[in-house]
Enzyme design. Structure first.
Site, PDB file in Angstrom:
ATOM      1  N   GLU A 267      -5.433  -2.233  12.848  1.00  0.00           N
ATOM      2  CA  GLU A 267      -5.195  -3.086  11.572  1.00  0.00           C
ATOM      3  C   GLU A 267      -6.304  -4.351  11.491  1.00  0.00           C
ATOM      4  O   GLU A 267      -6.635  -4.533  10.372  1.00  0.00           O
ATOM      5  CB  GLU A 267      -3.704  -3.852  11.800  1.00  0.00           C
ATOM      6  CG  GLU A 267      -2.472  -2.797  11.724  1.00  0.00           C
ATOM      7  CD  GLU A 267      -2.659  -1.817  10.780  1.00  0.00           C
ATOM      8  OE1 GLU A 267      -3.193  -2.163   9.582  1.00  0.00           O
ATOM      9  OE2 GLU A 267      -2.096  -0.631  10.922  1.00  0.00           O
TER      10      GLU A 267
ATOM     11  N   GLU B 215       0.871  -1.204   0.008  1.00  0.00           N
ATOM     12  CA  GLU B 215      -0.017  -0.013   0.014  1.00  0.00           C
ATOM     13  C   GLU B 215       0.629   1.208  -0.077  1.00  0.00           C
ATOM     14  O   GLU B 215       1.872   1.374   0.686  1.00  0.00           O
ATOM     15  CB  GLU B 215      -0.761  -0.026   1.281  1.00  0.00           C
ATOM     16  CG  GLU B 215      -1.818   1.184   1.298  1.00  0.00           C
ATOM     17  CD  GLU B 215      -2.872   1.004   2.428  1.00  0.00           C
ATOM     18  OE1 GLU B 215      -3.926   1.592   2.177  1.00  0.00           O
ATOM     19  OE2 GLU B 215      -2.371   0.822   3.418  1.00  0.00           O
TER      20      GLU B 215
ATOM     21  N   MET C 242       0.562  -2.852   8.555  1.00  0.00           N
ATOM     22  CA  MET C 242      -0.053  -2.511   7.350  1.00  0.00           C
ATOM     23  C   MET C 242      -1.140  -3.877   7.472  1.00  0.00           C
ATOM     24  O   MET C 242      -0.702  -5.010   7.680  1.00  0.00           O
ATOM     25  CB  MET C 242       0.777  -2.695   6.194  1.00  0.00           C
ATOM     26  CG  MET C 242       0.355  -2.965   4.762  1.00  0.00           C
ATOM     27  SD  MET C 242      -1.041  -1.670   4.503  1.00  0.00           S
ATOM     28  CE  MET C 242      -1.956  -2.575   3.221  1.00  0.00           C
ATOM     29  N   GLU C 243      -2.383  -3.646   6.838  1.00  0.00           N
ATOM     30  CA  GLU C 243      -3.432  -4.531   7.176  1.00  0.00           C
ATOM     31  C   GLU C 243      -3.743  -5.704   6.083  1.00  0.00           C
ATOM     32  O   GLU C 243      -4.669  -5.932   6.039  1.00  0.00           O
ATOM     33  CB  GLU C 243      -4.733  -3.822   7.244  1.00  0.00           C
ATOM     34  CG  GLU C 243      -4.991  -3.187   6.266  1.00  0.00           C
ATOM     35  CD  GLU C 243      -4.708  -1.626   5.735  1.00  0.00           C
ATOM     36  OE1 GLU C 243      -5.328  -0.926   4.929  1.00  0.00           O
ATOM     37  OE2 GLU C 243      -3.703  -1.223   6.506  1.00  0.00           O
TER      38      GLU C 243
ATOM     39  N   GLU D   6      -8.901   4.488   6.637  1.00  0.00           N
ATOM     40  CA  GLU D   6      -8.157   4.928   7.751  1.00  0.00           C
ATOM     41  C   GLU D   6      -9.006   5.678   8.976  1.00  0.00           C
ATOM     42  O   GLU D   6      -8.632   5.243  10.127  1.00  0.00           O
ATOM     43  CB  GLU D   6      -6.994   5.540   7.007  1.00  0.00           C
ATOM     44  CG  GLU D   6      -6.114   4.953   6.263  1.00  0.00           C
ATOM     45  CD  GLU D   6      -5.581   3.690   6.847  1.00  0.00           C
ATOM     46  OE1 GLU D   6      -5.352   3.547   7.961  1.00  0.00           O
ATOM     47  OE2 GLU D   6      -5.040   2.926   5.854  1.00  0.00           O
TER      48      GLU D   6
END
Length: 882
Positions: free
Chosen positions: A335, A163, A300-301, A357
């Site tokens: 996350e 991302e 980061m998810e 977000e």
């Protein structure tokens, strides 16, 4: 993705917006979605095989993409960066003969590869196969390597970070969020290492020569930026929650540091399954801990395989603090919220990034408050809102739903407006609609759009269905489609027969445009006569409210509103008289408004100092933390003016030392966590203010730790070491440097190198800058070291980075340099820095200049405060014996 902004005190220790559209079928959505790629071809499935060569920082890849050709086309264009193609083949999916090999052309600037065929391809389903080689980087973009120390020597691990637009470094792909597909991933890897991806391992095949082929189960339909691959000498700790296997993956031998993260993740998953009404859909959920750092994100998810830097996931008993525990929980909760809001349902284009977000930030805050009420984190909502408003009140702000055209603009979209304003607006809308109705709206939205893509209006449509007639879309549009901060003025208040009538007028709060014509919002406002019931209204320009009781009036009671409140002088005087009887969250809200409006010239600066002076020593710890933060900010404004700064410092230290004396150095049994955090805050602030007693005790404890294990407790270790680093002489700096070099635990080693950039001494700051350009700190830590130097020495750090730009570029996440370089000068108050940043702007694309313009705007604001506000502070200090 969890982005973060680091405070000074913490350091010392192509397309049009598509909003306004209702939910549409998938085919129509494909046509509506913004894209930088031709629309004639769409992927549905990727079959990927990679062989990483970690020692050579390269990899071999093979991918077969099932694509649908929607209309005749002679070429196929997809995203690719730093790839060399050895073979490209297109064949009908039904097994018929392949087409003649295409001509391959790569456009590095556009980040695309185009395959041109001898004749148009007829509509239908095809298999596009590509053999290629790619690069393994050393920054957190694409497939990258991190080297780290262990007791057994150096190790290298591989991870991916995609991302917003870096999957194209790993797979030639349609690397945009609306092009969702399923993925089969396999990897040929050293047999002794652990490979991890979004899905569990389906099979492992021994290949000989010390290699194995790992094949993972097929992923759900998802966007390319959510794919993950990791490889290294790992351990995995696991637990079960609601039938899902929860895992935390660490470097070998460190899984004991993951216990709290594992426990927290299990609790959060159960909470989210209930809240969202849709069970987590994957069979496992790993969180992968990585040494190192990034200048712009901490986690980061990736769906089923969250990537998190160690400092935000693991807890080392020798150095970790209560704040670290809260951060680990908050990062994990953020996350994991993305697993639904972002992964299961994904924004259609980066214009609506806030859907990911802002919501994940709000959900994390809500969940932390619910599952850990002892932390009292509900008060953090005010600080989050204050950070958003500070960014939102300058000319370079932007709407929550923003126009994004380029990859770099998408990278710049990860900012305080997207995260913090998004969170604050959701907090306000939930309070306006009601928590039960809001949750039902969220559930309806998730169920309606699972495995699909959305725009903001899809969420508002779901909320309209549960809002009981309240104009949720109107309010939401006002706060997400236009920028800025509403200002609610309390113009008059009169009491008759036990009822107070107040008149409210709406304007706009701005830090740098006093003559600006205000925008207009529909603002949900809660107000009360202090001690009486809260009343609510929707302010559209002007409003009159009738409140129960007589006495001082509090507007934005409960602090759910995203606006500033400006009281007439008589109203503020009355409120100030009962200030210490307000709920702590309202005290924080009043202090935030008073600070911001005092600095902007809308009310006297003396109001800030009056509130601080009159705060009793036994006020809530959060209130004293706010006072300490304000003192630190004022002290920073005085930087470079020693005589005036020393007079202010004398006043500030006089206010804070009695509070610290009540706390003491030693934590008391069963003390509140907010008290624990305040102790650290006051030690850092008093040291920053130059309090000789504090500095002497810090140094005594630092020197005594070799013989007295209790001298530096784990809770205070980072704070004490940071203060020592700030005030270091050459011998102390050398000692800290040797300690960093000798440390074998990356979680601690990375922090020690960061501390080397804190020194006030300019000669030591120069040594830190020079050290940052070596391999020693670690490739992902060096840019952060330069940034740390930039807080106290902005001109020095900026000039150094510009003079070594070719080297520094290699240390910065790709697409992020347009934010990184201006930020180095962001703490400056010098007009010359503005000129330097303007010169830098001429070297980057006009579409990438917003971050630089924001730094310039804030430097100008800082200069204004020094010129126009500090004299009023001086006058107050003179009058009150400061």
């Amino acid at each position: 993705m969890r982005r973060y902004l680091v405070s000074a005190i913490a350091l010392a220790l192509a397309g049009a917006s598509v909003t306004g559209m209702a939910a549409t079928p998938a085919a129509a959505q494909a046509e509506l979605a913004t894209t930088q790629l031709p629309r004639a071809v769409r992927p549905s499935h990727y079959e990927v095989a990679v062989t990483p060569h970690a020692d050579k920082l390269s990899f071999d890849g093979k991918v077969t993409v099932t694509v649908d050709v929607l209309k005749p086309t002679a070429s196929i264009t997809l995203n690719a960066i730093d790839m060399t193609f050895s073979s490209v083949r297109l064949a009908p999916a039904d097994g018929k003969a392949a087409l003649a090999a295409p001509k391959v052309s790569v456009d590095a600037r556009a980040q695309t590869a185009t395959f041109t065929f001898g004749k148009p391809i007829a509509p239908g389903t095809y298999k596009l196969s590509m053999d290629y080689t790619g690069r393994i980087g050393t920054q957190a973009n694409g497939l990258f390597a991190i080297d780290y120390d262990t007791k057994d020597g150096k190790k290298r691990a591989l991870y991916t970070q995609f991302e917003n637009s870096d999957a194209r470094r790993f797979i030639p792909s349609w690397d945009e969020p609306a092009y969702k597909a399923t993925f089969d991933l396999s990897a040929t890897v050293p047999a002794g290492e652990m490979a991890v991806s979004n899905m569990p391992v389906a099979s492992t095949t021994a290949l000989g020569n010390g290699l194995s082929k790992i094949t993972f189960q097929t992923s759900p339909k998802m966007s390319t930026y959510l794919l993950f691959f990791g490889l290294g000498d790992f351990d995995r700790a696991t637990a079960k929650a609601d039938g899902t296997e929860i895992g935390v993956i660490t470097q070998k031998g460190k899984s004991d540091q993951a216990a709290f993260a594992l426990e927290s993740s299990s609790a959060v998953l159960k909470e989210y399954n209930d809240y969202f009404g849709v069970p987590y859909p994957l069979p496992k959920l790993d969180n992968i801990a990585s040494p190192g750092s990034s200048q712009f994100f901490s986690a980061m998810e990736n769906w089923g395989a969250i990537y998190t830097f160690e400092y935000a996931l693991l807890l080392d008993p020798s150095i970790s603090t209560q704040r670290d525990r809260e951060n680990v929980f908050g990062v994990a909760a953020h996350e994991m919220a993305h697993q639904w809001f972002g992964d299961l349902v994904t924004m259609r284009w980066w214009d609506d990034l806030w859907l990911n977000e802002g919501f994940a930030s709000w959900m994390a805050a809500r969940t932390t408050e619910k599952l850990h009420p002892e932390w009292n984190t509900s008060l953090d909502a005010v600080g989050t809102r204050e950070g958003a408003m500070s960014r939102d009140a300058v000319a370079t702000t932007h709407p929550v739903v923003q126009h994004v055209e380029t990859v770099e603009q998408a990278s710049q979209a990860f900012d305080a407006i997207t995260y913090s304003k998004g969170e604050a607006v959701i907090n306000m809308l939930e309070a306006y609609v009601g928590p039960d109705a809001w949750r039902q709206g969220v559930r309806n939205y998730i169920k309606a759009h699972a495995y699909g893509n959305t725009v903001s209006d899809d969420l508002w449509k779901a909320m309209d269905g549960v809002a009981g007639g309240k104009p949720i879309t109107q309010v939401a549009h006002d706060f997400t489609l236009q920028p800025g901060v509403p200002l609610i003025k309390v113009d008059a208040a009169a009491c008759s027969n036990g009822t107070t009538t107040i008149k409210l007028t709406q304007g706009e709060f701005t830090k740098d445009r006093p003559g600006k014509k205000p925008l207009r919002w529909h603002v949900p406002v809660n107000a009360q006569v202090v001690g009486h019931a809260v009343a609510s209204t929707l302010v559209d320009g002007q409003a009159t409210m009738k409140l129960e009781g007589c006495g001082p009036v509090l507007v934005n009671a409960g602090q759910s509103g995203y606006y500033r409140t400006l009281y007439a002088p008589a109203q503020f005087a009355a409120l100030k008289g009962v200030f210490h009887g307000l709920a702590p969250i309202d005290q924080l809200g009043v202090m935030g408004d008073t600070w911001s409006q005092g600095m902007a010239g809308l009310q006297p600066v003396s109001d800030i100092l009056d509130l601080a002076r009159d705060t009793p020593a036994d006020a809530a710890p959060e209130i004293w933390a706010e006072v300490a933060g304000n003192f630190g900010a004022l002290d920073n404004y005085y930087r470079g003016d020693k005589a005036r700064q020393e007079r202010f410092r004398a006043f500030a230290v006089k206010q804070l030392k009695p509070v610290f004396a009540r706390l003491g150095w030693e934590a008391k049994k069963d003390e509140r966590t907010s008290t624990t955090l305040l102790r650290t805050e006051l030690i850092g602030t008093l040291a920053e203010l130059g309090d000789k007693d504090m500095l002497a005790e810090v140094r005594r404890r630092y020197d005594a730790q070799a013989t007295d294990p209790k001298a530096v407790p784990a809770e205070l270790r980072k704070t004490i070491m940071s203060i020592v680093a700030v005030h270091a002489d050459a011998a102390t700096w050398d000692k800290l440097h040797e300690q960093a070099k000798a440390e074998k635990t990356p979680l601690i080693k990375d922090r020690l190198y960061g501390m080397l950039g804190l020194a006030e001494d300019e000669s030591l700051a120069k040594r830190a800058l020079e050290l940052a350009l070596t391999d020693e700190p670690g490739a992902t830590n060096s840019a952060g070291m330069i940034g740390t130097v930039g807080y106290r020495h902005p001109e020095l750090a900026y000039d150094f980075a510009m003079a070594h730009r070719a080297q520094v570029d290699k240390l910065v996440d790709s697409t992020s340099s347009s934010r990184y370089y201006p930020a180095l000068g962001s703490s400056s108050s010098q007009p010359s820095m503005i000129d330097k940043i303007k010169a830098y702007e001429q070297t980057i694309a006009p579409t990438s200049r917003r971050a630089a313009e924001t730094v310039i705007a804030n430097i100008k604001y800082r200069m204004m405060v020094r010129e126009k506000r500090l004299p009023a502070v001086d006058a107050w200090l003179q009058k009150h014996g400061g």
